[in-house]
Design a protein around this motif. Sequence first.
Motif, mmCIF file in Angstrom:
data_model
loop_
_atom_site.group_PDB
_atom_site.id
_atom_site.type_symbol
_atom_site.label_atom_id
_atom_site.label_comp_id
_atom_site.label_asym_id
_atom_site.label_seq_id
_atom_site.Cartn_x
_atom_site.Cartn_y
_atom_site.Cartn_z
ATOM 1 N N LYS A 1 62.436 -45.670 55.038
ATOM 2 C CA LYS A 1 61.029 -45.807 54.635
ATOM 3 C C LYS A 1 60.709 -44.828 53.508
ATOM 4 C CE LYS A 1 56.324 -46.235 55.715
ATOM 5 N NZ LYS A 1 55.780 -45.517 54.611
ATOM 6 N N ALA A 2 61.206 -43.579 53.616
ATOM 7 C CA ALA A 2 60.934 -42.583 52.565
ATOM 8 C C ALA A 2 61.545 -43.030 51.241
ATOM 9 C CB ALA A 2 61.482 -41.223 52.977
ATOM 10 N N ARG A 3 62.758 -43.577 51.312
ATOM 11 C CA ARG A 3 63.401 -44.053 50.071
ATOM 12 C C ARG A 3 62.590 -45.185 49.440
ATOM 13 N NH1 ARG A 3 68.609 -42.755 52.150
ATOM 14 N NH2 ARG A 3 68.630 -44.642 53.391
ATOM 15 N N ASP A 4 62.107 -46.090 50.306
ATOM 16 C CA ASP A 4 61.311 -47.216 49.797
ATOM 17 C C ASP A 4 59.990 -46.714 49.210
ATOM 18 O OD1 ASP A 4 63.302 -48.832 50.668
ATOM 19 O OD2 ASP A 4 62.262 -49.509 52.495
ATOM 20 N N ASP A 5 59.384 -45.742 49.911
ATOM 21 C CA ASP A 5 58.100 -45.182 49.433
ATOM 22 C C ASP A 5 58.269 -44.575 48.043
ATOM 23 O OD1 ASP A 5 56.861 -45.812 51.811
ATOM 24 O OD2 ASP A 5 57.045 -43.791 52.661
ATOM 25 N N LEU A 6 59.350 -43.838 47.905
ATOM 26 C CA LEU A 6 59.598 -43.148 46.637
ATOM 27 C C LEU A 6 59.730 -44.158 45.499
ATOM 28 C CD1 LEU A 6 59.960 -40.206 45.885
ATOM 29 C CD2 LEU A 6 62.388 -40.409 46.412
ATOM 30 N N GLN A 7 60.461 -45.219 45.804
ATOM 31 C CA GLN A 7 60.645 -46.242 44.773
ATOM 32 C C GLN A 7 59.320 -46.950 44.483
ATOM 33 O OE1 GLN A 7 63.683 -49.084 45.670
ATOM 34 N NE2 GLN A 7 63.453 -50.126 43.700
ATOM 35 N N ARG A 8 58.558 -47.217 45.535
ATOM 36 C CA ARG A 8 57.297 -47.951 45.374
ATOM 37 C C ARG A 8 56.306 -47.157 44.530
ATOM 38 N NH1 ARG A 8 53.063 -47.357 48.714
ATOM 39 N NH2 ARG A 8 54.313 -46.373 50.337
ATOM 40 N N ILE A 9 56.101 -45.877 44.852
ATOM 41 C CA ILE A 9 55.079 -45.135 44.095
ATOM 42 C C ILE A 9 55.550 -44.842 42.669
ATOM 43 C CG2 ILE A 9 53.842 -44.077 46.034
ATOM 44 C CD1 ILE A 9 55.487 -41.472 45.282
ATOM 45 N N THR A 10 56.867 -44.846 42.467
ATOM 46 C CA THR A 10 57.377 -44.596 41.119
ATOM 47 C C THR A 10 57.321 -45.864 40.280
ATOM 48 O OG1 THR A 10 58.913 -43.007 42.088
ATOM 49 C CG2 THR A 10 59.333 -43.649 39.812
ATOM 50 N N ASP A 11 57.821 -46.972 40.841
ATOM 51 C CA ASP A 11 57.983 -48.187 40.028
ATOM 52 C C ASP A 11 56.802 -49.145 40.135
ATOM 53 O OD1 ASP A 11 60.406 -47.153 39.375
ATOM 54 O OD2 ASP A 11 61.523 -48.296 40.879
ATOM 55 N N SER A 12 56.145 -49.176 41.281
ATOM 56 C CA SER A 12 55.035 -50.138 41.403
ATOM 57 C C SER A 12 53.882 -49.558 42.220
ATOM 58 C CB SER A 12 55.529 -51.447 42.026
ATOM 59 O OG SER A 12 56.335 -51.176 43.149
ATOM 60 N N PRO A 13 53.242 -48.495 41.698
ATOM 61 C CA PRO A 13 52.107 -47.926 42.425
ATOM 62 C C PRO A 13 50.934 -48.913 42.431
ATOM 63 C CG PRO A 13 52.271 -46.947 40.251
ATOM 64 C CD PRO A 13 53.462 -47.838 40.400
ATOM 65 N N ARG A 14 50.018 -48.726 43.387
ATOM 66 C CA ARG A 14 48.840 -49.603 43.470
ATOM 67 C C ARG A 14 47.601 -48.800 43.107
ATOM 68 N NH1 ARG A 14 49.725 -50.479 48.851
ATOM 69 N NH2 ARG A 14 47.511 -50.095 49.145
#
Length: 639
Positions: free
Chosen positions: A224-237
């Motif tokens: 989950k942490a790895r996914d979070d990191l990628q999400r806020i870096t590449d596709s933040p909302r």
Amino acid sequence: MRQLDRELGMHAAISRRDFISGVALAAGGSLLTASPFACASQLPPDYYPPLLTALRGSHPGAFEVAHALRDGKVFGSAEDLEETYDLVIVGGGISGLSAAYFYRKQYDPQARILILDNHDDFGGHAKRNEFWQDGRMYLRNGGTLNVEAPSQYSTVASGLLAELGIDRTRYYQGIAPVKNRYQELGLQRGTFFDQQTFGRNFLAVGVGDKPVAEVFRDAPLSQKARDDLQRITDSPRDYLPGLTPVERRERLSRISYRDFLVEMAGCEPEVARLFDPEVMGLFAVGTDAIPASYACEMGYFPGFGAMEIAPLPESQLVGEPGGQHGRENEERANRGDPDLYFPDGNATITRLLVRSLIPGSIPGSSMEDVVTARADYSRLDDPAQYIRIRLNSTVINVRHEDSSTVAVTYVNEGASCRVRARSAVLACWHSVIPYICPELPAEQKAALGDGVKSPVVYTSVLLSNWRPFVAAGVSNISAPGSYHGNVGLGTSLRMGDYESGQDPDQPNLIGMSRFPCQPGLSRREQHRIGRNDLFNTTFETFERNIRAQLNDTLSPYGFDAGRDILAITVNRWPHGYTYSYNPLFDPEEWAFTTTDARPCVKARQPFGRLAIANADAAASPHTDAAINEAYRAVMELGR
Ligand SMILES: Cc1cc2nc3c(=O)[nH]c(=O)nc-3n(C[C@H](O)[C@H](O)[C@H](O)COP(=O)(O)OP(=O)(O)OC[C@H]3O[C@@H](n4cnc5c(N)ncnc54)[C@H](O)[C@@H]3O)c2cc1C
């Protein structure tokens, strides 16, 4: 697994010198009892503190007198030295030295000035670490690092640097051939996950260069942490829908970056932790104690890309000292020339100042030749000079004797001594001033005590070679769970005769930084706790942690602490960066405007023949603040 002292090389013969012949600098109460060197003055010819290793910064011998004063000690009657000056300056940092420079320039080229400082070396936070190995010099900053955002410097501050001989064009041209040395070797940024915090040791390489998913694929983080990191870096909302850009900015100023990441963006707490070392390098506290708006304004912390957020209005804080550090938009703050970093950091500025103030103290005539010039400390306190610097001298009292005379009492080698002057500039830390200057109004004393300086450790380690960094592919390592939060190869530089280590099989200096704090508390409280931690940590503890951390991080790439470490200097600054206002703990008006309601403005008011300088007077932990405040203080004094 805990490494044995033998494996760490704890008893290896490295440089751990903390004594200069002729002058006792050893720790303890000896500084509170008089020695034959008392009150004075000329230092022996072999006195050269930049060579000292082990515990530096606030070194043993520098702080005991001030702490005794704080704790109520009454010092014996002072010997009247019958020395009278035009100006006495308390504090020999960039601000104090600049005050001497401005006073001489503004009022009288033959003004007699005495600068008193409690340390064994001049420069305040801007100190020099000098190492020698196989006949070659290696330099690093012992504190203040660089001239940040030089194009933002005021006319006063940039004018001073130019008058001292700092030529930015020549600087950039000079370093050009070597400045990309590490990139040319393919070295990138890394993040080290230590076993104790994350379950296993792991070095992730390529931070900022490679895609997040690739860099952290094998890191000991939850999925989950790895996914979070990628999400806020590449596709933040847009985490603040329905708010105007100004409202978003206001909201982000009232929430910490950690809470923004965890509560608004839904990240695992581990994710926020990864950003702590970088945030600490700027603010000396972690993501829990800086507002999300600061992280946003820095421009490179993730999470904000999908939101329109209003920057601060152009009129506010623009051109205020010191880059930006979250208080104004990154692009705006960094427009113009890049930062300047000299081989010994801003000790180059202090050495150029001393060279100018005391002819003959440091040979040479250019910003290049000052880098390798050896200062002659025996010239600093010379009765034949107009300007004198007296080291190892802690001021314990400053008071008006009458409307035209100030008496200044200090303790040097255990003896109390008194000198007189027409005026004084207090260029020392503001928290000290109420103790040394009891005659100030109570409201001003309270304002002087408002800010709490940040505890900071900059450690310099001389390695016999840096091949393991090349093998690992890193030049700089962030270490969120480790003792030092950051480890990096020294900046690659060439100036005059000096060149930093260029060959991976030859020695080079690395820097390690530590910011002791206690997440969850107010920023001031975290600084107080961290400061106590620093004062109570022995060099042996530092050394053991340094060795263990370097082994953990780099032994898979051939590093051996017992073999590869040649010298260690721990520059410990329990009273480090000036406290800067922060909307999580202070009124927003203090953080985002230059209002006179700020305590720093109340604190710096002149009083009789006393004026108050230091970077603290601007509530800004920056070199240009120290210079600007010196100029203001000198102008307030008048002739
Ligand atoms: C580790 C570190 C890194 C930094 N890096 C940067 C950087 O990269 N860029 C930047 O712009 N700024 C940086 N800063 C901020 C730095 O504080 C300023 O740049 C500047 O050096 C401050 O100068 P100053 O003269 O105001 O204070 P100081 O350098 O602190 O000098 C004040 C002096 O007064 C002395 N003093 C205090 N009490 C007494 C007394 N009673 N009697 C005699 N002397 C006394 C102090 O010991 C000290 O030597 C850094 C600070 C630290 C601690």
